[in-house]
Write a protein that holds these residues in place. Structure first.
Motif, mmCIF file in Angstrom:
data_model
loop_
_atom_site.group_PDB
_atom_site.id
_atom_site.type_symbol
_atom_site.label_atom_id
_atom_site.label_comp_id
_atom_site.label_asym_id
_atom_site.label_seq_id
_atom_site.Cartn_x
_atom_site.Cartn_y
_atom_site.Cartn_z
ATOM 1 N N ASP A 36 0.834 -1.199 0.000
ATOM 2 C CA ASP A 36 0.000 0.000 0.000
ATOM 3 C C ASP A 36 0.873 1.256 0.000
ATOM 4 O O ASP A 36 0.619 2.216 -0.748
ATOM 5 N N ALA A 37 1.903 1.268 0.852
ATOM 6 C CA ALA A 37 2.797 2.431 0.921
ATOM 7 C C ALA A 37 3.529 2.620 -0.406
ATOM 8 O O ALA A 37 3.705 3.751 -0.879
ATOM 9 N N LEU A 38 3.951 1.509 -1.023
ATOM 10 C CA LEU A 38 4.639 1.590 -2.309
ATOM 11 C C LEU A 38 3.708 2.175 -3.371
ATOM 12 O O LEU A 38 4.114 3.019 -4.177
ATOM 13 N N GLY A 39 2.447 1.750 -3.347
ATOM 14 C CA GLY A 39 1.471 2.294 -4.294
ATOM 15 C C GLY A 39 1.275 3.788 -4.094
ATOM 16 O O GLY A 39 1.191 4.553 -5.064
ATOM 17 N N LEU A 40 1.221 4.226 -2.827
ATOM 18 C CA LEU A 40 1.085 5.653 -2.546
ATOM 19 C C LEU A 40 2.303 6.424 -3.044
ATOM 20 O O LEU A 40 2.174 7.509 -3.622
ATOM 21 N N LEU A 41 3.502 5.867 -2.821
ATOM 22 C CA LEU A 41 4.717 6.533 -3.293
ATOM 23 C C LEU A 41 4.700 6.684 -4.817
ATOM 24 O O LEU A 41 5.075 7.738 -5.345
ATOM 25 N N GLN A 42 4.278 5.631 -5.509
ATOM 26 C CA GLN A 42 4.225 5.696 -6.972
ATOM 27 C C GLN A 42 3.201 6.744 -7.427
ATOM 28 O O GLN A 42 3.445 7.492 -8.385
ATOM 29 N N ASP A 43 2.072 6.814 -6.704
ATOM 30 C CA ASP A 43 1.061 7.805 -7.023
ATOM 31 C C ASP A 43 1.602 9.218 -6.820
ATOM 32 O O ASP A 43 1.420 10.108 -7.663
ATOM 33 N N GLN A 83 4.742 10.068 -6.887
ATOM 34 C CA GLN A 83 5.771 10.322 -7.895
ATOM 35 C C GLN A 83 5.120 10.771 -9.207
ATOM 36 O O GLN A 83 5.614 11.673 -9.885
ATOM 37 N N LYS A 84 3.992 10.160 -9.547
ATOM 38 C CA LYS A 84 3.263 10.581 -10.750
ATOM 39 C C LYS A 84 2.799 12.035 -10.607
ATOM 40 O O LYS A 84 2.881 12.812 -11.564
ATOM 41 N N ARG A 85 2.317 12.374 -9.415
ATOM 42 C CA ARG A 85 1.869 13.753 -9.195
ATOM 43 C C ARG A 85 3.041 14.727 -9.338
ATOM 44 O O ARG A 85 2.888 15.817 -9.902
ATOM 45 N N ILE A 86 4.184 14.319 -8.789
ATOM 46 C CA ILE A 86 5.369 15.180 -8.904
ATOM 47 C C ILE A 86 5.745 15.347 -10.364
ATOM 48 O O ILE A 86 6.062 16.455 -10.826
ATOM 49 N N ASP A 87 5.714 14.244 -11.118
ATOM 50 C CA ASP A 87 6.051 14.321 -12.542
ATOM 51 C C ASP A 87 5.098 15.249 -13.283
ATOM 52 O O ASP A 87 5.518 16.059 -14.129
ATOM 53 N N VAL A 88 3.801 15.141 -12.961
ATOM 54 C CA VAL A 88 2.807 16.026 -13.590
ATOM 55 C C VAL A 88 3.088 17.472 -13.205
ATOM 56 O O VAL A 88 3.031 18.394 -14.045
ATOM 57 N N SER A 89 3.420 17.698 -11.920
ATOM 58 C CA SER A 89 3.725 19.062 -11.467
ATOM 59 C C SER A 89 4.955 19.612 -12.167
ATOM 60 O O SER A 89 4.990 20.790 -12.552
ATOM 61 N N LYS A 90 5.981 18.762 -12.325
ATOM 62 C CA LYS A 90 7.186 19.205 -13.021
ATOM 63 C C LYS A 90 6.867 19.563 -14.472
ATOM 64 O O LYS A 90 7.385 20.541 -15.019
ATOM 65 N N GLU A 103 4.197 20.126 0.069
ATOM 66 C CA GLU A 103 2.878 19.476 0.211
ATOM 67 C C GLU A 103 3.017 17.958 0.085
ATOM 68 O O GLU A 103 2.436 17.203 0.863
ATOM 69 N N PHE A 104 3.806 17.524 -0.871
ATOM 70 C CA PHE A 104 4.051 16.097 -1.054
ATOM 71 C C PHE A 104 4.690 15.495 0.199
ATOM 72 O O PHE A 104 4.282 14.439 0.680
ATOM 73 N N GLN A 105 5.694 16.167 0.732
ATOM 74 C CA GLN A 105 6.381 15.679 1.924
ATOM 75 C C GLN A 105 5.416 15.599 3.113
ATOM 76 O O GLN A 105 5.443 14.625 3.874
#
Length: 192
Positions: free
Chosen positions: A53-60, A62-69, A95-97
């Motif tokens: 579950d935590a790994l899935g959240l991290l991947q999610d 990371q996708k948000r960060i990529d979209v933000s970038k 916010e991510f942190q």
């Protein structure tokens, strides 16, 4: 009850009873170890599920960060000032942190509560086992009988005659004799 003509050495009675309890509890130990192993496997499975579950959240995230970038890069290309972009990126990362830390704390609290519950269950199981051992030891000391608790179809066990250092096995089939007759037969065996 009358005057006792012989004295019983309590220490030796307890020692002999504990020895017999040790012999008889081997199957209990195996069953307890099996239970503990199953509980350990359940805990490992829960930890694996929490990790996934935590790994899935991290991947999610990371996708948000990529979209933000990507949005940040697009905004830069539209001639936005570098200071505004850095501030925006910093706010997104903060916010991510914050979200990541909040989720990790929540997961850790859930795991801590789960481990505490399992520890309490194990403590209660150990207490129950100790009580059962003490009860069996007391019964053996008082009656000189150690029952076979693993045989459900027959009434069986061992009669301990300490003065002759003899252990005799007994076994009665409840379908062949009444409970009264079985009880009388056991008392006759003890008094011999």
């Amino acid at each position: 009850m009358g005057d006792m003509s012989r004295k019983i050495d309590v220490t030796s009675v307890i020692a002999v009873s504990d020895d017999f309890v040790g012999v008889l509890r081997d199957e209990k130990d195996v069953n307890n170890l099996t239970q503990h192993l199953e509980q350990s496997k359940a805990l490992q499975s829960q930890c694996d599920a929490d990790y996934n579950d935590a790994l899935g959240l991290l991947q999610d995230y990371q996708k948000r960060i990529d979209v933000s970038k990507k949005k940040s890069d697009e905004a830069r290309s539209e001639a936005a000032s570098d200071a505004e972009m850095d501030l925006l990126q910093q706010e997104l990362e903060e916010e991510f942190q914050r979200e990541l830390i909040t989720n990790e704390i929540s997961d850790l609290e859930n795991q801590r509560a789960s481990v505490a519950e399992r520890r309490e269950i194990l403590r209660k199981l150990e207490q129950d086992e100790m009580r059962a051992q003490m009860k069996l030891s007391m019964y053996a000391s008082v009656t000189n009988i150690i029952p076979n608790l693993h045989e459900n179809s027959k009434i069986s066990g061992y009669i301990v005659k300490r003065d002759r250092k003899v252990v005799e096995k007994f076994e009665f089939d409840p379908s062949e004799a009444t409970a009264f007759d079985t009880c009388n037969n056991i008392w006759n065996m003890i008094s011999l």
